[in-house]
Design an enzyme around this catalytic site. Structure first.
Site, short mmCIF file in Angstrom:
data_model
loop_
_atom_site.label_atom_id
_atom_site.label_comp_id
_atom_site.label_asym_id
_atom_site.label_seq_id
_atom_site.Cartn_x
_atom_site.Cartn_y
_atom_site.Cartn_z
N GLY A 16 0.81 -1.21 0.00
CA GLY A 16 0.00 0.00 0.00
C GLY A 16 0.84 1.26 0.00
O GLY A 16 0.56 2.22 -0.73
N CYS A 43 3.71 -8.87 2.18
CA CYS A 43 3.36 -9.70 1.03
C CYS A 43 4.59 -10.18 0.27
O CYS A 43 4.73 -11.37 -0.01
CB CYS A 43 2.44 -8.94 0.09
N CYS A 48 2.58 -13.39 1.19
CA CYS A 48 1.92 -13.98 0.02
C CYS A 48 2.89 -14.60 -0.98
O CYS A 48 2.71 -15.75 -1.39
CB CYS A 48 1.10 -12.93 -0.73
N LYS A 51 5.26 -17.52 0.42
CA LYS A 51 4.37 -18.61 0.80
C LYS A 51 3.82 -19.32 -0.43
O LYS A 51 3.76 -20.55 -0.47
CB LYS A 51 3.23 -18.08 1.66
N TYR A 179 -6.87 -19.09 7.41
CA TYR A 179 -6.22 -19.42 6.14
C TYR A 179 -4.73 -19.67 6.30
O TYR A 179 -4.18 -20.56 5.65
CB TYR A 179 -6.49 -18.32 5.10
N GLU A 183 -3.04 -23.18 5.21
CA GLU A 183 -2.05 -23.14 4.14
C GLU A 183 -0.75 -23.81 4.56
O GLU A 183 -0.19 -24.66 3.84
CB GLU A 183 -1.81 -21.70 3.70
N ARG A 200 -8.92 -23.40 18.90
CA ARG A 200 -9.70 -23.18 20.12
C ARG A 200 -11.20 -23.24 19.86
O ARG A 200 -11.99 -23.44 20.78
CB ARG A 200 -9.34 -21.84 20.74
N ALA A 343 -8.78 -16.05 -1.51
CA ALA A 343 -8.36 -17.43 -1.75
C ALA A 343 -7.60 -17.96 -0.55
O ALA A 343 -6.98 -17.20 0.20
CB ALA A 343 -7.47 -17.52 -3.00
N HIS A 439 -14.57 -26.61 -23.09
CA HIS A 439 -14.42 -28.02 -22.76
C HIS A 439 -13.15 -28.61 -23.37
O HIS A 439 -12.78 -28.24 -24.48
CB HIS A 439 -15.64 -28.78 -23.30
N GLU A 444 -15.55 -25.08 -16.67
CA GLU A 444 -16.83 -25.18 -17.37
C GLU A 444 -17.97 -25.54 -16.44
O GLU A 444 -19.16 -25.31 -16.76
CB GLU A 444 -16.74 -26.20 -18.51
#
Length: 450
Positions: A16, A43, A48, A51, A179, A183, A200, A343, A439, A444
């Site tokens: 940021g 990050c 991010c 990782k 998360y 992860e 917990r 995600a 496909h 799909e």
């Protein structure tokens, strides 16, 4: 000539802060930025990016196992943790260099030291100097939270420490159910560690759709990850052989080689001089801001995790960009926090956007519909892997507008980025139905649910 050394001074060179500095400079502002550790922030340096590289490395464990069914034979395969660790560190170094070059290329002055508010328009630097700025932006992020439990501060590790481990632990306990916990549980499990998640509460990934998180729990347990719920740590002791004895509350005591705390993050506000400067903070210490990221002091702004609004890198980037545009380009920009995709890079990963089924039930008063596709990815079928994917669409029953999409399965974060555009745009389920499937793909399934 300005009465200040800088038009904008940014405290913290994470995602940021760097974005705000770069955009402000591109608008002609004189910008300075201070960073006490490394340019790039959580990050890039310890979050991010490194990782995700570990996640990629971990996926090869299953790929090498599955490849035999596709005709490949790999003899003498082995895993070298130090090689992966060091290569990831090299990539982090490369990225930090790019971030620095970006700032320098935009004529942003970098101060490699800690900064704090000095009162008024002054910023104090830890090298003993000080500067003044017409506007100040705080973008110092957050850090992992470690509870006050006997022995934890001395013997437990947090996510930052994983990237520096000398060797992989044979047995690791992970505290938390969010998360980060899931992860790293997947990463360590694929690398061969015995993994136990201790939470917990009574569920993982609170805030995600119940069907998706239940599917991850089921798959994780099948992979060998152990889950213990409604339990906490009373004491952590290091034994003579270097292992840890965990005194537990709610379950039996444990012996492990490492204890990782992934129990949330807290804003980095200590020592910033917020109180003296008149900057208000909330209950958890986060800096209070308005919709324009302005604090209680007119010329001081804050973005990113230190405000504890939405702790996601792309959100911090949007907030920093908006502040710079508003201050130096005369714009009137705010950040829209609705339908932000997210995600979890677990094994397999999860992706989500919009309302969960329970949230839709509460918000829409029961006037909602759900559509699901429960299937095995083609690759898993031939590999003989019974792992099933789950895609779920939630709609407003009165308007047919899609209000949420939730997925677990291979590569779903990549699929979600495009799907999130549809939710943000307010498309209907009929629009998906009218779209011809691509496909054969896993994606799909999004246009085949009836």
């Amino acid at each position: 000539m300005s009465d200040f050394d800088y038009d904008l001074f940014v405290i913290g060179a994470g995602s940021g802060g760097v974005r705000a500095a770069r955009i402000a400079a591109s608008h002609g502002a004189k910008v300075g930025i201070a960073e006490e550790y490394r340019v790039g922030g959580t990050c890039v340096i310890r979050g991010c990016v490194p990782k995700k590289l570990l996640v990629y490395g971990a996926h090869f464990a299953e790929d090498l196992e599955d490849c035999a069914r596709f005709g490949w034979e790999v003899e003498g395969k082995s895993f070298d943790w130090k090689k992966l660790r060091d290569n990831v560190a090299d990539e982090v170094d490369r990225l930090e260099g790019l971030y620095r070059n970006t700032l320098k290329g935009n004529e942003v002055t970098i101060h490699d030291c800690r900064a704090s508010l000095g009162g008024g328009h002054e910023v104090k630097l830890s090298d003993g100097s000080s500067v003044t700025a017409k506007n100040i932006l705080i973008a110092v992020g957050a850090r992992p939270h470690v509870p006050e439990i006997e022995g934890c501060q001395q013997h437990a590790i947090v996510s930052n420490d994983v990237f520096k481990l000398d060797k992989l632990p044979k047995r690791i306990a992970i505290s938390g159910g969010g998360y980060i916990a899931n992860e790293f549980a997947g990463i360590f499990n694929e690398f061969g560690s015995t993994v136990t998640i201790v939470n917990r509460g009574d569920r993982i990934l609170r805030g995600y759709d119940h069907q998706v998180r239940d599917r991850l729990l089921q798959i994780s347990m099948t992979k060998g990850i152990r889950f213990i719920f409604n339990s906490t740590f009373d004491k952590v002791e290091k034994k003579e052989d270097g292992s840890l004895h965990l005194t537990m509350n709610g379950c039996e005591d444990m012996e492990v080689d490492a204890l990782l705390f992934a129990t949330g993050r807290e804003p980095n506000v200590e020592g910033l001089g917020l109180e003296e400067a008149g900057v208000k903070t909330g209950d958890r210490g986060a800096i209070c801001v308005d919709e324009y990221s302005k604090t209680s002091v007119d010329h001081i702004y804050a973005v990113g995790d230190v405000t504890d609004r939405v702790q996601l890198t792309p959100v911090a980037i949007r907030e920093g960009h908006a502040v710079a545009d508003n201050l130096f380009d005369g714009q009137d920009r705010t950040v829209d926090y609705d339908n932000i995709p997210s995600a979890v890079f677990s094994h397999p990963p999860i992706a989500a956007v919009g309302l969960t089924e329970s949230e839709a039930r509460e918000k829409l008063g029961g006037a909602y519909k759900t559509y699901t596709s429960d299937f095995r990815a083609m690759k898993n079928v031939l590999a003989g892997r019974n792992e099933r994917s789950l895609y779920k669409i939630v709609t407003d029953a009165n308007t047919d507008v899609i209000v949420g999409i939730h997925m677990i399965g291979p590569e779903v974060p990549e699929v979600m980025q495009a799907a999130a555009v549809a939710v943000k745009a307010g498309l209907t389920k009929q629009a998906f139905d009218d779209t011809i499937a691509l496909h054969p793909t896993m994606a799909e399934e999004l246009v085949l649910m009836r």
